[in-house]
Structure formats: C-alpha cells, structure tokens
Write an enzyme that holds these catalytic residues in place. Structure first.
Site, PDB file in Angstrom:
ATOM      1  N   ALA A 111      -6.841 -27.544 -11.716  1.00 56.21           N
ATOM      2  CA  ALA A 111      -6.634 -26.995 -13.063  1.00 56.21           C
ATOM      3  C   ALA A 111      -5.572 -27.745 -13.854  1.00 56.21           C
ATOM      4  O   ALA A 111      -5.216 -27.329 -14.942  1.00 56.21           O
ATOM      5  CB  ALA A 111      -6.252 -25.523 -12.941  1.00 56.21           C
ATOM      6  N   ASN A 167      -2.032 -22.435  -6.755  1.00 57.04           N
ATOM      7  CA  ASN A 167      -2.427 -23.623  -5.975  1.00 57.04           C
ATOM      8  C   ASN A 167      -1.911 -24.909  -6.617  1.00 57.04           C
ATOM      9  O   ASN A 167      -1.510 -25.845  -5.926  1.00 57.04           O
ATOM     10  CB  ASN A 167      -3.956 -23.709  -5.895  1.00 57.04           C
ATOM     11  CG  ASN A 167      -4.537 -22.795  -4.850  1.00 57.04           C
ATOM     12  OD1 ASN A 167      -4.398 -23.040  -3.664  1.00 57.04           O
ATOM     13  ND2 ASN A 167      -5.167 -21.714  -5.280  1.00 57.04           N
ATOM     14  N   HIS A 195      -0.826 -24.472 -18.177  1.00 56.91           N
ATOM     15  CA  HIS A 195       0.109 -25.166 -17.279  1.00 56.91           C
ATOM     16  C   HIS A 195       0.830 -26.250 -18.068  1.00 56.91           C
ATOM     17  O   HIS A 195       0.183 -27.118 -18.672  1.00 56.91           O
ATOM     18  CB  HIS A 195      -0.637 -25.821 -16.112  1.00 56.91           C
ATOM     19  CG  HIS A 195      -1.401 -24.844 -15.274  1.00 56.91           C
ATOM     20  ND1 HIS A 195      -0.789 -23.865 -14.519  1.00 56.91           N
ATOM     21  CD2 HIS A 195      -2.732 -24.681 -15.080  1.00 56.91           C
ATOM     22  CE1 HIS A 195      -1.705 -23.153 -13.885  1.00 56.91           C
ATOM     23  NE2 HIS A 195      -2.895 -23.621 -14.212  1.00 56.91           N
TER      24      HIS A 195
HETATM   25  N1  LIG Z   1      -6.673 -26.420  -6.867  1.00 55.27           N
HETATM   26  C1  LIG Z   1      -6.801 -25.688  -7.954  1.00 55.27           C
HETATM   27  O1  LIG Z   1      -6.396 -26.086  -9.060  1.00 55.27           O
HETATM   28  C2  LIG Z   1      -7.481 -24.359  -7.878  1.00 55.27           C
HETATM   29  C3  LIG Z   1      -7.835 -23.696  -9.050  1.00 55.27           C
HETATM   30  C4  LIG Z   1      -8.536 -22.513  -8.961  1.00 55.27           C
HETATM   31  C5  LIG Z   1      -8.821 -21.952  -7.729  1.00 55.27           C
HETATM   32  N2  LIG Z   1      -8.408 -22.574  -6.599  1.00 55.27           N
HETATM   33  C6  LIG Z   1      -8.672 -21.984  -5.284  1.00 55.27           C
HETATM   34  O2  LIG Z   1      -9.984 -22.322  -4.853  1.00 55.27           O
HETATM   35  C7  LIG Z   1     -10.501 -21.281  -4.006  1.00 55.27           C
HETATM   36  C8  LIG Z   1     -11.881 -20.851  -4.519  1.00 55.27           C
HETATM   37  O3  LIG Z   1     -11.772 -20.369  -5.837  1.00 55.27           O
HETATM   38  P1  LIG Z   1     -12.938 -19.439  -6.459  1.00 55.27           P
HETATM   39  O4  LIG Z   1     -12.527 -19.130  -7.846  1.00 55.27           O
HETATM   40  O5  LIG Z   1     -14.276 -20.043  -6.205  1.00 55.27           O
HETATM   41  O6  LIG Z   1     -12.741 -18.128  -5.559  1.00 55.27           O
HETATM   42  P2  LIG Z   1     -13.694 -16.839  -5.460  1.00 55.27           P
HETATM   43  O7  LIG Z   1     -12.788 -15.704  -5.148  1.00 55.27           O
HETATM   44  O8  LIG Z   1     -14.589 -16.743  -6.636  1.00 55.27           O
HETATM   45  O9  LIG Z   1     -14.596 -17.166  -4.169  1.00 55.27           O
HETATM   46  C9  LIG Z   1     -14.049 -17.363  -2.891  1.00 55.27           C
HETATM   47  C10 LIG Z   1     -15.128 -17.045  -1.854  1.00 55.27           C
HETATM   48  O10 LIG Z   1     -14.625 -17.470  -0.581  1.00 55.27           O
HETATM   49  C11 LIG Z   1     -14.934 -16.466   0.397  1.00 55.27           C
HETATM   50  N3  LIG Z   1     -13.941 -16.589   1.463  1.00 55.27           N
HETATM   51  C12 LIG Z   1     -12.623 -16.258   1.426  1.00 55.27           C
HETATM   52  N4  LIG Z   1     -12.021 -16.548   2.593  1.00 55.27           N
HETATM   53  C13 LIG Z   1     -12.980 -17.092   3.393  1.00 55.27           C
HETATM   54  C14 LIG Z   1     -12.977 -17.608   4.720  1.00 55.27           C
HETATM   55  N5  LIG Z   1     -11.862 -17.622   5.457  1.00 55.27           N
HETATM   56  N6  LIG Z   1     -14.143 -18.109   5.218  1.00 55.27           N
HETATM   57  C15 LIG Z   1     -15.277 -18.099   4.483  1.00 55.27           C
HETATM   58  N7  LIG Z   1     -15.349 -17.609   3.225  1.00 55.27           N
HETATM   59  C16 LIG Z   1     -14.210 -17.122   2.685  1.00 55.27           C
HETATM   60  C17 LIG Z   1     -14.895 -15.155  -0.355  1.00 55.27           C
HETATM   61  O11 LIG Z   1     -15.694 -14.179   0.283  1.00 55.27           O
HETATM   62  C18 LIG Z   1     -15.451 -15.545  -1.732  1.00 55.27           C
HETATM   63  O12 LIG Z   1     -16.848 -15.375  -1.821  1.00 55.27           O
HETATM   64  C19 LIG Z   1      -9.451 -20.148  -4.041  1.00 55.27           C
HETATM   65  O13 LIG Z   1      -8.615 -20.213  -2.899  1.00 55.27           O
HETATM   66  C20 LIG Z   1      -8.650 -20.455  -5.297  1.00 55.27           C
HETATM   67  O14 LIG Z   1      -7.334 -19.950  -5.219  1.00 55.27           O
HETATM   68  C21 LIG Z   1      -7.773 -23.771  -6.645  1.00 55.27           C
END
Ligand SMILES: NC(=O)c1ccc[n+]([C@@H]2O[C@H](COP(=O)([O-])OP(=O)(O)OC[C@H]3O[C@@H](n4cnc5c(N)ncnc54)[C@H](O)[C@@H]3O)[C@@H](O)[C@H]2O)c1
Length: 244
Positions: A111, A167, A195
């Site tokens: 992001a 993150n 941000h």
């Molecule tokens: N790097 C970045 O800039 C950034 C930005 C946004 C989100 N993220 C991260 O990316 C990840 C995904 O984001 P999203 O918006 O798609 O999330 P989301 O909540 O829409 O989907 C996450 C999915 O992962 C599943 N899940 C959780 N833990 C699990 C595990 N241990 N094993 C298998 N499945 C599992 C959940 O059931 C859910 O369906 C999150 O951790 C979020 O914090 C990172």
C-alpha cells in the site's frame, strides 16, 4: 508459472481476476475459495506440491506457520502479510534458507510507494525513516469523534498493536534497515487510507504521500495493496524492468 494462494480474501480475489495461472488455493475457511479458479486444497502440503510460486495473502501467523515449509520445498514465495516478518531472527533465517535453496522471496511494495528511492538511497546510507498512517477509526477498531493520534512508537510495536493494519510499517523497516518511527491516526471521517513517508539520507530527503482507496471487500486493505503483487508477477514474466 503455476500460482498457489494462501488466504482467499480481498487480495486473492483481485489476483485471480487478473491472472489465469492460479492453480491452487488454501484457506482455513475453504468456502472463501469457492468463487476463485483453481483447486481448493485440503492442506498446505497439497497447495505447495501444486505450485511454483506460493502467494501468502492470509495473515502474519500464516507467514510464520508456512513460509519455512514453502521455501524448504524449493518453491518461490510472495508475502503480503509482512507483519509476519517482524522478528529479525526469523526473517534472516528465511532469507538464508531461500539463498540455500535457490528460491526467491518477493515482498511487494503493497500500500505504499518509494521503495525504489529507499533501495537506491540505502547504498549511500539512510539516516532516518518515519511513517504516519491515517485510517478510518472503524477499521482500526477505535471510537473517536475527530482525527486522533492513537499510536506513536516503532514498527515492531505498531504491528503488535494493529496486526491487520500496519504491515507497511514492517515493510518500510525491512526496506530501510531501520526500525522506523510510526504514528497512527484514527479519523472517523477518513475515506482513504493515507500513508505519509519521510526519508532522510545522503541522497537528500523525500516525502511520499499515498492516499489509498480501500478495497471494496476489505476496507482495511488498500486497493493498491491488492494490485502490488500483480505487478510483481508482471515483472517476473517480463524481460524489461522499469523503475525498479
Ligand atoms: N503489505 C501490505 O501493504 C498489505 C496491505 C493490505 C493487506 N495486507 C495483508 O495481506 C493479508 C491479506 O489481506 P486481505 O485483505 O486479502 O485479507 P482478508 O481478510 O480479506 O482475507 C484473508 C483470508 O485469509 C484466510 N486466512 C487467515 N489466516 C489463515 C491461515 N493461517 N491459513 C489459511 N488461510 C488463512 C482468512 O480466512 C481469509 O479468508 C492480510 O494479512 C493483510 O493484513 C498487506
């Protein structure tokens, strides 16, 4: 390339919309995978065996739980839940393992922007890095009436307090090599995830502001964050890399 995705939420759905090579999926809640192409796997081992590259888009705990297994299997990995890499010892262990196994670990800019500047600037030395994030108070689980500073500390402390929303602070720490100073603001009227990044080094100074629209299915996740892994996949496929 055969892509496997762990976590079938907002980011996975965006990836699947743009890529035809998603072959395997795994989610603790398997129903989340129903409307994405590819085989819904019974467990992580099945997903790893079907994939050349595993995208983690689940949670920081998923990184801790599965990353070593993926790399040990000789598969490349793309990590979205960068908070899972906050522990330096664990992170260095994974990076060393990847070197030994000849695999790659991709950590998209997610992001935020400016990682290209950081990479170049680090060569001559970075003096300081700060980030100020402003998000809607509801997505942070905070009740307030006006824009309020709710956290000030290091990235390590920020991700411990807001594991789903900071993150990028860990990403910035890994990119800069500095445990960056973080401020988090909750704003009840914020429609965007903002941000602001401030860098200082031998190169000069840089201020980068990104005003992100939230993704429709998960307001905590910025739309840009869901697009960032797609660009990494484009780069892997492409002979020409611009601006990296
Ligand atoms: N790097 C970045 O800039 C950034 C930005 C946004 C989100 N993220 C991260 O990316 C990840 C995904 O984001 P999203 O918006 O798609 O999330 P989301 O909540 O829409 O989907 C996450 C999915 O992962 C599943 N899940 C959780 N833990 C699990 C595990 N241990 N094993 C298998 N499945 C599992 C959940 O059931 C859910 O369906 C999150 O951790 C979020 O914090 C990172």
């Amino acid at each position: 390339m055969k892509i496997g995705i762990i976590g079938c939420g907002a980011i996975a759905h965006e990836i699947a919309k743009h890529r035809k090579d998603v072959v395997a999926l795994y989610d603790v809640n398997s129903e989340k995978c129903n409307d994405i192409q590819g085989k819904t796997c019974k467990n992580i081992d099945e997903l790893i065996s079907l994939s050349d590259l595993v995208i983690e888009a689940a949670s920081p705990s998923a990184v801790k739980e599965y990353a070593e297994k993926i790399i040990n299997a000789g598969k490349d990995m793309l990590i979205m839940s960068v908070g899972g890499l906050v522990d330096k010892e664990f992170r260095e262990h994974l990076f060393t393992l990847a070197r030994e196994k000849g695999t790659r670990i991709y950590i998209p800019a997610g992001a935020i922007g400016g990682i290209d500047i950081i990479r170049s600037a680090r060569i001559a030395g970075l003096k300081s890095a700060r980030i100020r994030s402003t998000k809607n108070s509801k997505t942070l689980g905070i009740d307030c009436r006006e824009k309020t500073l709710i956290f000030s500390g290091t990235a390590k402390e920020a991700i411990a307090r807001f594991p789903k929303s900071t993150n990028v602070t860990v990403l910035l720490s890994i990119a800069t090599g500095i445990d960056v100073q973080v401020e988090v603001y909750a704003d009840p009227n914020a429609k965007e995830n903002t941000h602001e990044i401030y860098l200082e080094g031998e190169f000069g100074t840089a201020t980068i502001t990104v005003r992100n629209r939230p993704s429709k299915s998960n307001p905590r996740t910025s739309y840009l964050a869901a697009l960032a892994p797609l660009e990494v996949l484009n780069l892997i496929d492409s002979p020409v890399w611009v601006g990296v």
